[in-house]
Design an enzyme around this catalytic site. Structure first.
Site, PDB file in Angstrom:
ATOM      1  N   GLY A 182      -1.176   2.754   7.343  1.00  0.00           N
ATOM      2  CA  GLY A 182      -2.104   2.692   6.205  1.00  0.00           C
ATOM      3  C   GLY A 182      -2.764   1.331   6.090  1.00  0.00           C
ATOM      4  N   GLY A 222      -5.695   0.297   7.122  1.00  0.00           N
ATOM      5  CA  GLY A 222      -7.147   0.229   7.106  1.00  0.00           C
ATOM      6  C   GLY A 222      -7.671  -0.311   5.791  1.00  0.00           C
ATOM      7  N   ASP A 254      -2.130  10.095  11.310  1.00  0.00           N
ATOM      8  CA  ASP A 254      -1.640  10.668  10.053  1.00  0.00           C
ATOM      9  C   ASP A 254      -0.120  10.603  10.134  1.00  0.00           C
ATOM     10  OD1 ASP A 254      -0.731  12.235   7.970  1.00  0.00           O
ATOM     11  OD2 ASP A 254      -1.988  13.968   8.435  1.00  0.00           O
ATOM     12  N   VAL A 255       0.492   9.819   9.245  1.00  0.00           N
ATOM     13  CA  VAL A 255       1.952   9.631   9.349  1.00  0.00           C
ATOM     14  C   VAL A 255       2.731  10.901   9.011  1.00  0.00           C
ATOM     15  CG1 VAL A 255       1.850   7.131   8.971  1.00  0.00           C
ATOM     16  CG2 VAL A 255       2.206   8.670   7.014  1.00  0.00           C
ATOM     17  N   SER A 288       7.516   1.807  -4.675  1.00  0.00           N
ATOM     18  CA  SER A 288       6.653   1.610  -5.846  1.00  0.00           C
ATOM     19  C   SER A 288       7.552   1.316  -7.037  1.00  0.00           C
ATOM     20  CB  SER A 288       5.856   2.886  -6.131  1.00  0.00           C
ATOM     21  OG  SER A 288       5.305   2.841  -7.428  1.00  0.00           O
ATOM     22  N   TYR A 343       5.128  11.686  -6.988  1.00  0.00           N
ATOM     23  CA  TYR A 343       4.956  10.375  -6.339  1.00  0.00           C
ATOM     24  C   TYR A 343       6.208   9.508  -6.516  1.00  0.00           C
ATOM     25  CZ  TYR A 343       3.062   5.652  -5.620  1.00  0.00           C
ATOM     26  OH  TYR A 343       2.854   4.363  -5.194  1.00  0.00           O
ATOM     27  N   ALA A 344       6.679   9.420  -7.761  1.00  0.00           N
ATOM     28  CA  ALA A 344       7.856   8.566  -8.027  1.00  0.00           C
ATOM     29  C   ALA A 344       9.078   9.080  -7.267  1.00  0.00           C
ATOM     30  CB  ALA A 344       8.127   8.512  -9.529  1.00  0.00           C
ATOM     31  N   LYS A 401       8.796   8.012  -3.660  1.00  0.00           N
ATOM     32  CA  LYS A 401       9.015   6.570  -3.486  1.00  0.00           C
ATOM     33  C   LYS A 401      10.471   6.184  -3.767  1.00  0.00           C
ATOM     34  CE  LYS A 401       4.891   5.085  -2.261  1.00  0.00           C
ATOM     35  NZ  LYS A 401       4.685   4.378  -0.973  1.00  0.00           N
TER      36      LYS A 401
HETATM   37  N1  LIG Z   1      -1.758  -0.735  -5.453  1.00  0.00           N
HETATM   38  C1  LIG Z   1      -0.683  -0.641  -6.191  1.00  0.00           C
HETATM   39  O1  LIG Z   1      -0.658  -1.081  -7.341  1.00  0.00           O
HETATM   40  C2  LIG Z   1       0.559   0.016  -5.645  1.00  0.00           C
HETATM   41  C3  LIG Z   1       1.658   0.124  -6.515  1.00  0.00           C
HETATM   42  C4  LIG Z   1       2.810   0.719  -6.043  1.00  0.00           C
HETATM   43  C5  LIG Z   1       2.889   1.178  -4.739  1.00  0.00           C
HETATM   44  N2  LIG Z   1       1.815   1.065  -3.924  1.00  0.00           N
HETATM   45  C6  LIG Z   1       1.950   1.589  -2.560  1.00  0.00           C
HETATM   46  O2  LIG Z   1       1.418   0.668  -1.631  1.00  0.00           O
HETATM   47  C7  LIG Z   1       0.907   1.374  -0.505  1.00  0.00           C
HETATM   48  C8  LIG Z   1      -0.514   0.927  -0.221  1.00  0.00           C
HETATM   49  O3  LIG Z   1      -1.301   1.244  -1.347  1.00  0.00           O
HETATM   50  P1  LIG Z   1      -2.759   0.641  -1.615  1.00  0.00           P
HETATM   51  O4  LIG Z   1      -2.829   0.426  -3.066  1.00  0.00           O
HETATM   52  O5  LIG Z   1      -3.054  -0.463  -0.668  1.00  0.00           O
HETATM   53  O6  LIG Z   1      -3.608   1.956  -1.272  1.00  0.00           O
HETATM   54  P2  LIG Z   1      -4.969   2.168  -0.484  1.00  0.00           P
HETATM   55  O7  LIG Z   1      -5.373   3.569  -0.792  1.00  0.00           O
HETATM   56  O8  LIG Z   1      -5.920   1.063  -0.712  1.00  0.00           O
HETATM   57  O9  LIG Z   1      -4.459   2.112   1.021  1.00  0.00           O
HETATM   58  C9  LIG Z   1      -3.657   3.122   1.550  1.00  0.00           C
HETATM   59  C10 LIG Z   1      -4.065   3.360   2.983  1.00  0.00           C
HETATM   60  O10 LIG Z   1      -3.221   4.399   3.510  1.00  0.00           O
HETATM   61  C11 LIG Z   1      -4.018   5.287   4.254  1.00  0.00           C
HETATM   62  N3  LIG Z   1      -3.360   6.592   4.314  1.00  0.00           N
HETATM   63  C12 LIG Z   1      -3.296   7.547   3.342  1.00  0.00           C
HETATM   64  N4  LIG Z   1      -2.644   8.620   3.796  1.00  0.00           N
HETATM   65  C13 LIG Z   1      -2.283   8.350   5.086  1.00  0.00           C
HETATM   66  C14 LIG Z   1      -1.601   9.074   6.077  1.00  0.00           C
HETATM   67  N5  LIG Z   1      -1.170  10.329   5.866  1.00  0.00           N
HETATM   68  N6  LIG Z   1      -1.382   8.484   7.280  1.00  0.00           N
HETATM   69  C15 LIG Z   1      -1.845   7.248   7.526  1.00  0.00           C
HETATM   70  N7  LIG Z   1      -2.531   6.514   6.624  1.00  0.00           N
HETATM   71  C16 LIG Z   1      -2.735   7.067   5.414  1.00  0.00           C
HETATM   72  C17 LIG Z   1      -5.347   5.328   3.530  1.00  0.00           C
HETATM   73  O11 LIG Z   1      -6.401   5.811   4.352  1.00  0.00           O
HETATM   74  C18 LIG Z   1      -5.508   3.873   3.115  1.00  0.00           C
HETATM   75  O12 LIG Z   1      -6.193   3.119   4.087  1.00  0.00           O
HETATM   76  C19 LIG Z   1       1.041   2.866  -0.827  1.00  0.00           C
HETATM   77  O13 LIG Z   1       2.206   3.373  -0.209  1.00  0.00           O
HETATM   78  C20 LIG Z   1       1.172   2.879  -2.329  1.00  0.00           C
HETATM   79  O14 LIG Z   1       1.873   3.993  -2.798  1.00  0.00           O
HETATM   80  C21 LIG Z   1       0.649   0.502  -4.349  1.00  0.00           C
END
Ligand SMILES: NC(=O)c1ccc[n+]([C@@H]2O[C@H](COP(=O)([O-])OP(=O)(O)OC[C@H]3O[C@@H](n4cnc5c(N)ncnc54)[C@H](O)[C@@H]3O)[C@@H](O)[C@H]2O)c1
Length: 257
Positions: free
Chosen positions: A17, A19, A67-68, A146, A159-160, A163
């Site tokens: 993820g 990107g 895709d993971v 998370s 989601y919770a 995680k």
């Molecule tokens: N931003 C926050 O406040 C926050 C809080 C708690 C947890 N998180 C966790 O942090 C991680 C990153 O989140 P973010 O905020 O940077 O999100 P984001 O959406 O900006 O980035 C997530 C990336 O994962 C990629 N992705 C989605 N599904 C995928 C799949 N099946 N296979 C491969 N890639 C996939 C997306 O294309 C995207 O580029 C996530 O796991 C999210 O749950 C984020």
């Protein structure tokens, strides 16, 4: 930091993820420390763009569409990484989806997809990559959970739960893989300014918006992707080898457990 190099030998890292958001910042930081980075993302264009950004900054990277939730694609992409960058001994499982829905409206399909990406995706990437770490006698896995796994969250039961599963999975792997020189830690972010967070705010899931949460955050700011990246990079360094099975909260004090 200690002034020591991050690693005593060349390392290859896979960041899922990466990107966008937290994953992109983590890939950039790992590359800046000297690791070759495989950018995996379901969005192949963003994976390639992120790899180009890392390369332009002086690092080494490849971007692959993965895709993971698809184990056969994970295995295929891992073989590509091995041939292009060498065996991966650092893995950051960051790919995730974070939908909001009322509990009674979450369909079986919604639940299954969140579990497939967030929990099974983490499981499969760990299981696919671990043999190279075992062969090297060294490995670092950081799994992004998370803060909602620690506190729960309205409209995020699926989601919770996914995680929270990441925490149980990681602690089990820490015990099983520790004797092989592999550490497994968990970083549960809270309120990090990424495209996903802004999207949730725009959809009205974050009350009066991102900035409105600053007053309830002890350090009085929204988190940045680099805050999570720093923790991930530290946990991946040689010198973090005595830290495993830990939940390292990076949340500005929003959650203290
Ligand atoms: N931003 C926050 O406040 C926050 C809080 C708690 C947890 N998180 C966790 O942090 C991680 C990153 O989140 P973010 O905020 O940077 O999100 P984001 O959406 O900006 O980035 C997530 C990336 O994962 C990629 N992705 C989605 N599904 C995928 C799949 N099946 N296979 C491969 N890639 C996939 C997306 O294309 C995207 O580029 C996530 O796991 C999210 O749950 C984020």
């Amino acid at each position: 930091m200690s002034g020591l190099p991050a690693w005593s030998e060349p390392r290859t890292a896979i960041v899922t993820g990466s990107g966008s958001g937290i994953g992109l910042a983590t890939g950039m930081r790992l590359a800046a420390e000297g690791a070759a980075v495989a950018v995996w993302d379901i969005d192949g264009d963003s994976a390639k763009a992120a790899a180009a950004q890392i390369t332009e900054a002086g690092g080494t990277a490849v971007g692959l569409a993965v895709d993971v939730a698809d184990r056969s694609r994970i295995d295929e992409a891992l073989a590509e990484v091995r041939s292009l960058l060498g065996p991966a001994t650092i893995l950051v499982n960051n790919a995730g989806i974070s939908p909001f829905k009322r509990f009674l409206d979450i369909s079986a399909e919604d639940f299954a997809r969140v579990m497939a990406v967030n929990l099974a995706g983490t499981f499969h990437c760990c299981q696919a990559v671990a043999p190279d770490m075992i062969a090297a006698g060294w490995g670092r896995i950081v799994n992004i959970s998370s803060s909602s796994a620690q506190t729960g969250n309205t409209r995020q039961a699926h989601y919770a739960a996914s995680k929270a599963g990441v925490i149980g999975l990681s602690r089990s792997l820490a015990q099983e893989l520790g004797p092989k020189g592999i550490t497994v830690n968990i970083v549960p972010p809270s309120f990090i300014d990424t495209p996903a967070l802004r999207g949730s705010a725009e959809a009205g899931f974050l009350g009066s918006g991102v900035e409105s949460h600053v007053q309830s955050t002890p350090v009085r700011r929204v988190g940045r992707p680099e805050d999570i990246a720093s923790a991930c990079v530290y946990l991946a360094r040689d010198e973090a080898g005595f830290i495993t099975g830990q939940v390292v909260g990076v949340n500005g004090g929003r959650v203290i457990v």
